[in-house]
Enzyme design. Sequence first.
Site, PDB file in Angstrom:
ATOM      1  N   ARG A 134       0.834  -1.196   0.000  1.00  0.00           N
ATOM      2  CA  ARG A 134       0.000   0.000   0.000  1.00  0.00           C
ATOM      3  C   ARG A 134       0.878   1.259   0.000  1.00  0.00           C
ATOM      4  NH1 ARG A 134      -3.666  -1.432   5.141  1.00  0.00           N
ATOM      5  NH2 ARG A 134      -1.693  -2.439   5.718  1.00  0.00           N
ATOM      6  N   ASP A 159      -2.950  -6.984  15.207  1.00  0.00           N
ATOM      7  CA  ASP A 159      -2.340  -5.654  15.262  1.00  0.00           C
ATOM      8  C   ASP A 159      -2.363  -5.073  16.670  1.00  0.00           C
ATOM      9  OD1 ASP A 159      -1.147  -4.712  12.959  1.00  0.00           O
ATOM     10  OD2 ASP A 159      -3.022  -4.143  12.017  1.00  0.00           O
ATOM     11  N   SER A 183     -10.705  -2.332   8.022  1.00  0.00           N
ATOM     12  CA  SER A 183     -11.446  -3.374   8.727  1.00  0.00           C
ATOM     13  C   SER A 183     -12.374  -4.105   7.767  1.00  0.00           C
ATOM     14  CB  SER A 183     -12.246  -2.771   9.887  1.00  0.00           C
ATOM     15  OG  SER A 183     -11.394  -2.241  10.876  1.00  0.00           O
ATOM     16  N   TYR A 228      -1.169   4.532  10.827  1.00  0.00           N
ATOM     17  CA  TYR A 228      -1.551   3.530  11.825  1.00  0.00           C
ATOM     18  C   TYR A 228      -0.368   3.329  12.765  1.00  0.00           C
ATOM     19  CZ  TYR A 228      -5.632   2.066   9.060  1.00  0.00           C
ATOM     20  OH  TYR A 228      -6.825   2.035   8.388  1.00  0.00           O
ATOM     21  N   ASP A 273     -20.776 -11.473  20.272  1.00  0.00           N
ATOM     22  CA  ASP A 273     -20.460 -10.096  20.641  1.00  0.00           C
ATOM     23  C   ASP A 273     -20.986  -9.850  22.043  1.00  0.00           C
ATOM     24  OD1 ASP A 273     -19.517  -7.457  18.980  1.00  0.00           O
ATOM     25  OD2 ASP A 273     -20.917  -6.915  20.575  1.00  0.00           O
ATOM     26  N   ALA A 297      -0.189  -9.307  10.182  1.00  0.00           N
ATOM     27  CA  ALA A 297      -0.579  -8.051  10.823  1.00  0.00           C
ATOM     28  C   ALA A 297      -0.924  -6.942   9.836  1.00  0.00           C
ATOM     29  CB  ALA A 297       0.533  -7.579  11.755  1.00  0.00           C
ATOM     30  N   ASN A 298      -0.749  -7.178   8.562  1.00  0.00           N
ATOM     31  CA  ASN A 298      -1.134  -6.172   7.560  1.00  0.00           C
ATOM     32  C   ASN A 298      -1.872  -6.864   6.412  1.00  0.00           C
ATOM     33  OD1 ASN A 298       1.347  -7.403   6.781  1.00  0.00           O
ATOM     34  ND2 ASN A 298       1.782  -5.752   5.349  1.00  0.00           N
ATOM     35  N   LYS A 304       1.596   2.018   7.501  1.00  0.00           N
ATOM     36  CA  LYS A 304       1.928   1.209   8.679  1.00  0.00           C
ATOM     37  C   LYS A 304       2.886   1.947   9.600  1.00  0.00           C
ATOM     38  CE  LYS A 304       0.658  -2.237   9.568  1.00  0.00           C
ATOM     39  NZ  LYS A 304      -0.540  -2.548  10.392  1.00  0.00           N
ATOM     40  N   SER A 322     -21.025 -12.914  23.766  1.00  0.00           N
ATOM     41  CA  SER A 322     -19.622 -13.307  23.886  1.00  0.00           C
ATOM     42  C   SER A 322     -19.264 -13.473  25.356  1.00  0.00           C
ATOM     43  CB  SER A 322     -18.725 -12.249  23.236  1.00  0.00           C
ATOM     44  OG  SER A 322     -17.377 -12.647  23.294  1.00  0.00           O
ATOM     45  N   VAL A 355      -7.655 -11.336  13.230  1.00  0.00           N
ATOM     46  CA  VAL A 355      -7.497 -10.005  12.642  1.00  0.00           C
ATOM     47  C   VAL A 355      -7.061  -8.991  13.707  1.00  0.00           C
ATOM     48  CG1 VAL A 355      -8.646  -8.213  11.272  1.00  0.00           C
ATOM     49  CG2 VAL A 355      -9.276 -10.603  10.950  1.00  0.00           C
ATOM     50  N   ALA A 356      -7.282  -9.324  14.970  1.00  0.00           N
ATOM     51  CA  ALA A 356      -6.916  -8.424  16.071  1.00  0.00           C
ATOM     52  C   ALA A 356      -5.429  -8.454  16.391  1.00  0.00           C
ATOM     53  CB  ALA A 356      -7.722  -8.787  17.320  1.00  0.00           C
ATOM     54  N   GLU A 374      -6.044   4.768  13.863  1.00  0.00           N
ATOM     55  CA  GLU A 374      -6.992   3.847  14.496  1.00  0.00           C
ATOM     56  C   GLU A 374      -7.713   4.406  15.712  1.00  0.00           C
ATOM     57  OE1 GLU A 374      -3.022   2.935  16.483  1.00  0.00           O
ATOM     58  OE2 GLU A 374      -3.722   3.384  14.438  1.00  0.00           O
ATOM     59  N   HIS A 402      -0.917   1.593  16.362  1.00  0.00           N
ATOM     60  CA  HIS A 402      -1.183   0.384  17.166  1.00  0.00           C
ATOM     61  C   HIS A 402      -0.163   0.240  18.299  1.00  0.00           C
ATOM     62  CE1 HIS A 402      -4.318  -0.958  14.412  1.00  0.00           C
ATOM     63  NE2 HIS A 402      -3.486  -0.835  13.403  1.00  0.00           N
TER      64      HIS A 402
END
Length: 375
Positions: free
Chosen positions: A15, A268, A132, A92, A196, A297-298, A73, A218, A265-266, A116, A94
């Site tokens: 990217r 990061d 996302s 980003y 959730d 992570a990307n 990133k 959840s 996906v979490a 983020e 993180h």
Amino acid sequence: MIIGIPKEIKTLENRVSMTPAAVETLVLQGHEVLVEAGAGVGSGLTDEEYTAAGAKLVSAADAWGAEMVIKVKEPLPSEFQYLRKDLLLFTYLHLAAAEDLTHALLKAGTTGIAYETVESPDHTLPLLTPMSEVAGRMATQVGAHYLEKTQGGRGILLGGVPGVYPAEVLVIGGGVVGTNAARMAMGMGARVTILDRSHQRLQYLDDVFQGRITTMMSTEPNIRQMVQRADLVIGAVLLPGAKAPKLITRDMLSLMIPGSVIVDVAVDQGGCVETIKATTHDDPVYEVDGVVHYGVANMPGAVPRTSTFALVNQTAPYAMRLAAKGVDALKDDPGLLLGLNTYDGTLTCPAVGEALGIDSLTPEAALGLGKYDTP
């Protein structure tokens, strides 16, 4: 303002943080834009397109020497040398899962604004949402791929075929990532369950999917029960700025079906799976207790043409405000102010401070926008 666009150096990160069209707008507004040669090639954007837009092609060091640097990133250790007090970094970050980077930013005194943690007036995350969406959709595709026997999985087709039961997909987290992952999985014919912690969110998802997926609260017992049935588990948990909670523990892996797949996906933000670790596109998976783990992570970097344009659609308007006013732009926009993570050697994101055990101030207090106590 002088704006730098460096080439991304994370493994197979293709990217780029600004498209030629966004660069042209910045130039027309009177800014000087320095683009590292080759920065857009991975997204199919040529140096010639950037020069036609009014950018100047430069080296990495020159791009980083700008007043504001816009990235995709977080800076990697080899880029820490470019961090400095008079730099505004917009990307980003993180930080809750990046202690070394946090200390480097604080030591340099860099003003770090993280995509983020920027919020819209409705408390959504506009600069995180497009990636996302991409990551959620990719999570299902990736999971389907690694369920193939040749990739270490169970040898299951996600949607099955007539007369054969389809795969069970468990999505933990019903936000943007989880909703997009579920939509893809359902479209491929899988049986989908979303967990959730918000009953209101589950009601919304039940309406959106018209009852074609299963929704559950959840809770630890529900997670423990559902991982035993799942062929594919997608971790889609997000706490803005903070570390993700470890919802799937090591002992739960022994309950899972051998050859099942986890896509977290979490990752990061540290991941919601105890056994997850960050991986790269050229070495994306590993196995723990017979369960395939995917922790890239990307993820959106694998589809850079889509991801770059989706990201810049959202980030460019904020970048233009920052270019026009610098840090003062934060005073006009409470949502953008929440993006401030580091300022003048101070951590300004309390969620990161809590995760890393570092003292922090609120962004308001750091900028002197009123009398605020430390969190």
